[in-house]
Design a protein around this motif. Sequence first.
Motif, short mmCIF file in Angstrom:
data_model
loop_
_atom_site.label_atom_id
_atom_site.label_comp_id
_atom_site.label_asym_id
_atom_site.label_seq_id
_atom_site.Cartn_x
_atom_site.Cartn_y
_atom_site.Cartn_z
N VAL A 143 0.83 -1.22 0.00
CA VAL A 143 0.00 0.00 0.00
C VAL A 143 0.86 1.26 0.00
O VAL A 143 0.33 2.37 -0.17
CB VAL A 143 -0.95 0.02 1.21
N LEU A 144 2.16 1.12 0.19
CA LEU A 144 3.03 2.28 0.27
C LEU A 144 3.43 2.76 -1.13
O LEU A 144 3.60 1.96 -2.05
CB LEU A 144 4.30 1.94 1.06
N THR A 145 3.61 4.07 -1.26
CA THR A 145 4.17 4.60 -2.49
C THR A 145 5.67 4.28 -2.52
O THR A 145 6.24 3.82 -1.52
CB THR A 145 4.00 6.12 -2.56
N GLU A 146 6.31 4.52 -3.65
CA GLU A 146 7.74 4.22 -3.77
C GLU A 146 8.54 5.01 -2.73
O GLU A 146 9.44 4.47 -2.08
CB GLU A 146 8.23 4.56 -5.18
N ARG A 147 8.23 6.30 -2.56
CA ARG A 147 8.95 7.11 -1.60
C ARG A 147 8.67 6.66 -0.17
O ARG A 147 9.58 6.60 0.67
CB ARG A 147 8.57 8.60 -1.77
N GLU A 148 7.42 6.32 0.11
CA GLU A 148 7.07 5.83 1.45
C GLU A 148 7.80 4.52 1.75
O GLU A 148 8.22 4.27 2.88
CB GLU A 148 5.56 5.64 1.57
N HIS A 149 7.96 3.68 0.72
CA HIS A 149 8.69 2.43 0.91
C HIS A 149 10.15 2.70 1.24
O HIS A 149 10.75 2.02 2.09
CB HIS A 149 8.58 1.54 -0.33
#
Length: 236
Positions: A166-172
């Motif tokens: 569920v995370l965006t690339e940056r959040e990951h």
Amino acid sequence: MIRLLLVDDQALIRVGFRMVLEAEPDLSVVGEAADGAAAIALAADLEPDVVLMDVRMPNLDGIAATAEIVRHHPGSRVLVLTTFDLDEYAFAAIRAGAGGFLLKDAQRQELVAAVRAVHRGDAVLAPRVTRALLDRLNSQKPLNSQNSADESAAHSPAPTGDPTAVLTEREHDVFVAIAQGLTNSEIAERLFLSESTVKTHVGRVLAKLDARDRIHVVILAHRLGLVDPDAPLAPQ
């Protein structure tokens, strides 16, 4: 001003902590307790910002006290202090909701920094203790706490699937950095972001993963195999 409650069954240790902490202009000790039961009562009366919690105490230990304080006083954060690297009682206290875990032989500035970090919502994990905790989780050995009342708090279900989808690339990227033990400022430097932007991303990561704090992020990342369990942890 950060209001502190000191909990330790040894009066001399409380005196030493008080001297160190009250030398700082933004820290104030508002109460002391010699066991978990007294800590719970004082937390209700004083509503401290941070509770510095010993683990092994008579009458009621720090695990049970931590669980009660976190459950009934969410505005009070708990920083667990222990003498032992492999203190299983302290591991259980972390799972009961403590926001940090520090050894009592920490340097003065480490202690002060840990108090401030826990107060602002960051997790504090002594590197040696963090490695022992992750090794224990990776081997799936049970935590031998004598407090059966806290068993439900000390055990959480294993994750299914990949909750990080569920995370965006940056959040990951931020998620992995948290799992490696980086602070917000270190994450900002690594990812070329402002610290305020990192703080926003950290909040979104915690919310999307339904993680109570950064400690849960560390545990989740290692359980999912997203961080090398043999890699050195970033210093706190």
